[in-house]
Write a protein that holds these residues in place. Structure first.
Motif, PDB file in Angstrom:
ATOM      1  N   LYS A 170      64.021  39.209  87.884  1.00  0.00           N
ATOM      2  CA  LYS A 170      64.333  38.227  88.885  1.00  0.00           C
ATOM      3  C   LYS A 170      64.992  36.993  88.622  1.00  0.00           C
ATOM      4  N   TRP A 171      64.363  36.563  87.164  1.00  0.00           N
ATOM      5  CA  TRP A 171      64.861  35.313  86.638  1.00  0.00           C
ATOM      6  C   TRP A 171      66.162  35.254  85.836  1.00  0.00           C
ATOM      7  N   THR A 211      61.204  28.843  82.791  1.00  0.00           N
ATOM      8  CA  THR A 211      59.935  28.641  83.506  1.00  0.00           C
ATOM      9  C   THR A 211      59.204  29.376  83.347  1.00  0.00           C
ATOM     10  N   ASN A 237      56.272  22.586  87.203  1.00  0.00           N
ATOM     11  CA  ASN A 237      57.463  22.237  87.375  1.00  0.00           C
ATOM     12  C   ASN A 237      58.324  22.013  86.139  1.00  0.00           C
ATOM     13  N   GLY A 243      69.828  23.705  86.012  1.00  0.00           N
ATOM     14  CA  GLY A 243      68.683  24.715  86.266  1.00  0.00           C
ATOM     15  C   GLY A 243      67.637  24.019  86.760  1.00  0.00           C
ATOM     16  N   SER A 266      64.635  23.990  88.996  1.00  0.00           N
ATOM     17  CA  SER A 266      63.673  24.612  89.852  1.00  0.00           C
ATOM     18  C   SER A 266      64.093  26.045  89.553  1.00  0.00           C
ATOM     19  N   THR A 267      65.092  26.202  88.768  1.00  0.00           N
ATOM     20  CA  THR A 267      65.529  27.831  88.451  1.00  0.00           C
ATOM     21  C   THR A 267      65.650  28.007  87.119  1.00  0.00           C
ATOM     22  N   HIS A 268      65.410  27.258  86.197  1.00  0.00           N
ATOM     23  CA  HIS A 268      65.663  27.449  84.726  1.00  0.00           C
ATOM     24  C   HIS A 268      64.994  28.676  84.120  1.00  0.00           C
ATOM     25  N   ARG A 269      65.739  29.796  83.333  1.00  0.00           N
ATOM     26  CA  ARG A 269      64.846  30.839  83.189  1.00  0.00           C
ATOM     27  C   ARG A 269      63.655  30.641  82.061  1.00  0.00           C
ATOM     28  N   THR A 324      62.009  21.038  84.283  1.00  0.00           N
ATOM     29  CA  THR A 324      63.477  20.406  84.461  1.00  0.00           C
ATOM     30  C   THR A 324      64.237  20.024  83.058  1.00  0.00           C
ATOM     31  N   LYS A 380      68.360  38.374  86.321  1.00  0.00           N
ATOM     32  CA  LYS A 380      69.416  38.711  87.139  1.00  0.00           C
ATOM     33  C   LYS A 380      70.052  40.007  86.432  1.00  0.00           C
TER      34      LYS A 380
END
Length: 355
Positions: A112-113, A212, A230, A205, A207-210, A232, A115
């Motif tokens: 998912k993260w 996380t 969270n 990135g 809220s989407t950085h891998r 960032t 891809k």
């Protein structure tokens, strides 16, 4: 003396592996793997290695390499090792992977993260997450180590003692981290050109950085429950370094008089000291002294400090590392030392560089 091979030796993390291993008493580098520079002198790629490395860059044939060396470092993009790793390779050699291929235990989370499809999930259970200060005994027994990411190393170690001891509410954790541009790798990319980075700072990135899910998974082990944070990251115009500033709500603890109240400085400091007093590479700073990337540059150290905000009932935790050393190559060598029974600090007693 053991033999080592590096796949991805001409990237920034790979070059840092070369620099560190050249000073290691127990290791000889036998293979400088680089898909982009096959048959070219390594010292032509990195002029600082002139008259230090005479070898020519080879390919990334890991099957052949596994039969020639005792340990392989893969400083490669996500998906490379997962696409080529076999049981035969692990029977012939040990592997320290600097990518994310084996950091996450849930293959669906990885896919998912990142891809991409994970092509060898059968090794996920065996792979040891190589954060030495937490998983030291597991690393010693490992054939396959997943070397942690740079942001994750700094973020996890900064918060780990307080998460583990239940002194903060982990789901209130906010990680605000800044990194130098070497964290993006050596490949030519428009956002990393000098004119794009200089005199600028930017979040990316969001809220989407891998990293996380990696931070969440490891802190979840410490908390004993699922953790959601969270995270960032920011890019700043310097070569090396990560500074993570982390915020979380403190939890009430029982005081000496039997009442419940928020922990004070001494209680928090005692926890950090208890967890890290025997960890050579983790330096818990004195009261009122906060981490700076310049004081860890070129070293395998993690500098940590904190400040309690009594007004809000929150704590601000701060950590600094060199993203290419403790965040990548230095940690990989630290893992290798544990895997082969060498002194953990061998090759890594690097005094921070300044200026």
């Amino acid at each position: 003396m053991i033999k080592a091979g590096i796949i991805g030796a001409t990237g920034y993390a790979g070059a840092e592996l070369v620099r560190i291993l050249l000073g290691h008493k127990e290791v000889e580098i036998k293979w400088y793997g680089s898909r982009s520079y096959i048959d070219e002198k390594y010292a032509r790629v990195y002029g600082n290695m002139f008259q230090l490395v005479e070898d020519t860059c080879l390919d990334d044939n890991i099957e052949t390499l596994a039969k020639e060396v005792d340990v392989i470092f893969t400083a490669t993009p996500q998906g490379f090792l997962a696409g080529v790793l076999t049981e035969e390779i692990l029977q012939n050699t040990k592997v320290v992977d600097l990518s994310a291929d084996y950091r996450l235990k849930d293959v669906s989370v990885y896919e998912k993260w990142y891809k991409i499809q994970h092509k060898s999930p059968e090794f996920l259970e065996e792979a040891v997450y190589g954060l030495c200060e937490i998983n030291r005994e597991k690393v010693k027994q490992a054939r396959l180590v997943a070397n942690p990411g740079c942001y994750t190393t700094c973020s996890i170690l900064t918060a780990w003692p307080l998460v583990k001891e239940g002194l903060i509410a982990p789901n209130t954790l906010i990680v605000d981290a800044k990194s130098g541009t070497s964290g993006a790798g050596r490949g030519a990319k428009l956002p990393n050109l000098f004119c794009e980075v200089n005199e600028n700072i930017k979040a990316y990135g969001v809220s989407t950085h891998r990293h996380t899910p990696e931070i969440e998974e490891q802190l979840g082990y410490g908390a004993g429950s699922q953790v959601t944070i969270n995270f960032t990251p920011h890019l700043i115009p310097m070569n090396r370094g990560i500074l993570a500033t982390e915020y979380a709500s403190l939890k009430k603890v029982r005081q000496k008089d039997g009442s419940m109240g928020l922990p004070d400085y001494e209680q928090i400091k005692e926890v950090y000291d208890r967890y890290y007093k025997h960890e050579y590479f983790v330096r818990v700073l004195e009261k009122g002294v906060y981490p700076e990337t310049r004081w860890v540059e070129g070293s395998n150290f993690v500098d940590i400090s904190f400040q309690i905000d009594e007004r809000t009932g929150r704590i601000i935790m701060m950590g600094a590392i060199d993203n290419l050393v403790k965040g990548a190559a230095g940690q990989a060598v630290q893992n290798m030392n544990l895997m082969f029974g060498f002194p953990e600090q061998e090759g890594l007693e690097l005094v921070p560089m300044f200026p």
